[in-house]
Design a protein around this motif. Structure first.
Motif, PDB file in Angstrom:
ATOM      1  N   LEU A  20       0.605  -1.226  -0.089  1.00  0.00           N
ATOM      2  CA  LEU A  20      -0.052   0.045   0.248  1.00  0.00           C
ATOM      3  C   LEU A  20       0.919   1.232  -0.019  1.00  0.00           C
ATOM      4  CD1 LEU A  20      -2.837  -1.088   2.589  1.00  0.00           C
ATOM      5  CD2 LEU A  20      -3.103  -0.484   0.000  1.00  0.00           C
ATOM      6  N   ILE A  21       1.931   1.234   0.687  1.00  0.00           N
ATOM      7  CA  ILE A  21       2.790   2.448   0.751  1.00  0.00           C
ATOM      8  C   ILE A  21       3.457   2.396  -0.637  1.00  0.00           C
ATOM      9  CG2 ILE A  21       5.216   3.209   1.374  1.00  0.00           C
ATOM     10  CD1 ILE A  21       4.523   1.870   4.161  1.00  0.00           C
ATOM     11  N   GLY A  22       3.874   1.562  -1.431  1.00  0.00           N
ATOM     12  CA  GLY A  22       4.304   1.565  -2.693  1.00  0.00           C
ATOM     13  C   GLY A  22       3.309   2.207  -3.544  1.00  0.00           C
ATOM     14  N   SER A 179       9.556  -7.807   1.847  1.00  0.00           N
ATOM     15  CA  SER A 179       8.774  -7.079   0.959  1.00  0.00           C
ATOM     16  C   SER A 179       9.055  -5.501   0.761  1.00  0.00           C
ATOM     17  CB  SER A 179       7.261  -7.222   1.605  1.00  0.00           C
ATOM     18  OG  SER A 179       7.005  -6.579   2.686  1.00  0.00           O
ATOM     19  N   LYS A 180      10.231  -5.264   1.353  1.00  0.00           N
ATOM     20  CA  LYS A 180      10.342  -4.032   0.932  1.00  0.00           C
ATOM     21  C   LYS A 180      10.659  -3.177  -0.472  1.00  0.00           C
ATOM     22  CE  LYS A 180      11.650  -1.893   4.372  1.00  0.00           C
ATOM     23  NZ  LYS A 180      10.834  -1.408   5.396  1.00  0.00           N
ATOM     24  N   GLY A 181      10.786  -4.233  -1.354  1.00  0.00           N
ATOM     25  CA  GLY A 181      10.994  -3.915  -2.754  1.00  0.00           C
ATOM     26  C   GLY A 181       9.615  -3.355  -3.246  1.00  0.00           C
ATOM     27  N   MET A 182       8.642  -3.514  -2.401  1.00  0.00           N
ATOM     28  CA  MET A 182       7.023  -3.230  -2.911  1.00  0.00           C
ATOM     29  C   MET A 182       6.931  -1.919  -2.645  1.00  0.00           C
ATOM     30  SD  MET A 182       4.666  -6.263  -1.732  1.00  0.00           S
ATOM     31  CE  MET A 182       4.317  -7.670  -2.833  1.00  0.00           C
ATOM     32  N   THR A 183       7.669  -1.116  -1.838  1.00  0.00           N
ATOM     33  CA  THR A 183       7.573   0.149  -1.379  1.00  0.00           C
ATOM     34  C   THR A 183       8.043   1.146  -2.295  1.00  0.00           C
ATOM     35  OG1 THR A 183       9.514   0.336  -0.255  1.00  0.00           O
ATOM     36  CG2 THR A 183       7.914  -0.420   0.956  1.00  0.00           C
ATOM     37  N   LYS A 184       8.666   0.602  -3.315  1.00  0.00           N
ATOM     38  CA  LYS A 184       9.003   1.421  -4.492  1.00  0.00           C
ATOM     39  C   LYS A 184       7.802   1.630  -5.576  1.00  0.00           C
ATOM     40  CE  LYS A 184      13.908   1.069  -3.722  1.00  0.00           C
ATOM     41  NZ  LYS A 184      15.201   0.410  -4.318  1.00  0.00           N
ATOM     42  N   GLN A 185       7.124   2.493  -5.966  1.00  0.00           N
ATOM     43  CA  GLN A 185       5.958   2.574  -6.695  1.00  0.00           C
ATOM     44  C   GLN A 185       6.527   2.184  -8.066  1.00  0.00           C
ATOM     45  OE1 GLN A 185       4.021   6.448  -8.070  1.00  0.00           O
ATOM     46  NE2 GLN A 185       2.154   5.481  -7.089  1.00  0.00           N
ATOM     47  N   LYS A 186       7.299   2.767  -8.639  1.00  0.00           N
ATOM     48  CA  LYS A 186       7.874   2.413  -9.855  1.00  0.00           C
ATOM     49  C   LYS A 186       7.930   0.906 -10.036  1.00  0.00           C
ATOM     50  CE  LYS A 186      11.357   3.492 -13.455  1.00  0.00           C
ATOM     51  NZ  LYS A 186      12.661   4.169 -13.872  1.00  0.00           N
ATOM     52  N   ASP A 187       8.838   0.306  -9.137  1.00  0.00           N
ATOM     53  CA  ASP A 187       9.055  -1.366  -9.194  1.00  0.00           C
ATOM     54  C   ASP A 187       7.687  -1.906  -9.026  1.00  0.00           C
ATOM     55  OD1 ASP A 187      11.735  -0.856  -9.674  1.00  0.00           O
ATOM     56  OD2 ASP A 187      12.227  -1.195  -7.480  1.00  0.00           O
ATOM     57  N   LEU A 188       7.063  -1.648  -8.222  1.00  0.00           N
ATOM     58  CA  LEU A 188       5.436  -2.093  -8.050  1.00  0.00           C
ATOM     59  C   LEU A 188       4.658  -2.350  -9.357  1.00  0.00           C
ATOM     60  CD1 LEU A 188       3.596  -3.425  -5.851  1.00  0.00           C
ATOM     61  CD2 LEU A 188       2.512  -1.109  -5.509  1.00  0.00           C
ATOM     62  N   LEU A 189       4.682  -1.012  -9.826  1.00  0.00           N
ATOM     63  CA  LEU A 189       3.676  -1.115 -11.040  1.00  0.00           C
ATOM     64  C   LEU A 189       4.549  -1.702 -12.222  1.00  0.00           C
ATOM     65  CD1 LEU A 189       2.498   2.570 -10.791  1.00  0.00           C
ATOM     66  CD2 LEU A 189       1.207   0.453  -9.915  1.00  0.00           C
TER      67      LEU A 189
END
Length: 213
Positions: A20-22, A179-189
């Motif tokens: 959700l943060i990402g 799951s820290k990689g999910m916090t970067k919006q660019k990577d998540l999307l």
């Protein structure tokens, strides 16, 4: 926006909070753990029991959105006539919809109908570790994995110097880092579409919050 997560355990909360943060790109996003509480039993049984209780229903006055999370790995134990779908991606959407109907029944049809604009379902097929794999593995076979995801995540964790063993799992330990990689919006999307059930959840977020991505 204030989010609360009603899920199976602390591991799920850690992953969904980072997701959700990402997605919102808000590092200080208010995300509350509604279920389970710290000393409460974790798992699908406790979640099913609490979804019709006052604690869950009362949370709608304090939060803007409630994420209801469950893994499908134990679905055959729910006595709802559900069967595992293995790694057949073509069955994921229909399977997720079946599970959502089970959750709506537990919430109560009338209450759900009145509050459905606030409820977002997060159904992981078959385990929420599958949602993390696109962000911790560069192998295409891992990134779209739907079965044995915990084992793959544990192998990657071991290489990083820690373990997702039973004690750590119960306490949610290391899942924030995992799951820290999910916090970067660019990577998540970029990566969320690689896992079929994660794609359904994030696409729902995009539908609810079209201005966020």
């Amino acid at each position: 926006m204030r989010f609360a997560i009603a899920g199976e355990g602390l591991t799920d909360f850690a992953i969904l909070k980072n997701l959700l943060i990402g997605f919102t790109n808000e590092k200080n996003l208010p995300v509350r753990r509604l279920l389970p509480e710290l000393n409460e039993p974790f798992g699908w049984s406790n979640l099913f029991d609490q979804l019709s209780k006052d604690r869950f229903r009362g949370s709608f006055e304090l939060n803007d959105y409630i994420i209801v999370q469950i893994d499908s790995g134990t679905c055959e134990d729910w006595k709802e006539g559900l069967k595992h779908i293995g790694d057949d991606e073509s069955l994921v959407e229909g399977f997720v919809n079946q599970i959502i109907q089970v959750l709506i029944k537990r919430i109560g049809e009338e209450f759900y109908t009145k509050n459905k604009q606030k409820i977002i379902f997060a159904v992981a097929v078959h385990d929420i570790e599958c949602w993390v794999l696109p962000f911790i593995s560069e192998k295409a076979s891992d990134q779209s994995k739907m079965v044995n995801c915990f084992r793959s995540a544990e192998n990657i964790a071991n290489k990083k110097g820690f373990s997702l063993n039973q004690k750590n799992y119960r306490e949610g330990k290391y899942y924030d880092d995992l799951s820290k990689g999910m916090t970067k919006q660019k990577d998540l999307l970029k990566l969320y579409k690689l896992n079929p059930s994660l794609r359904i959840f994030v696409d729902k977020l995009i539908q609810v919050f079209p201005d966020k991505p």
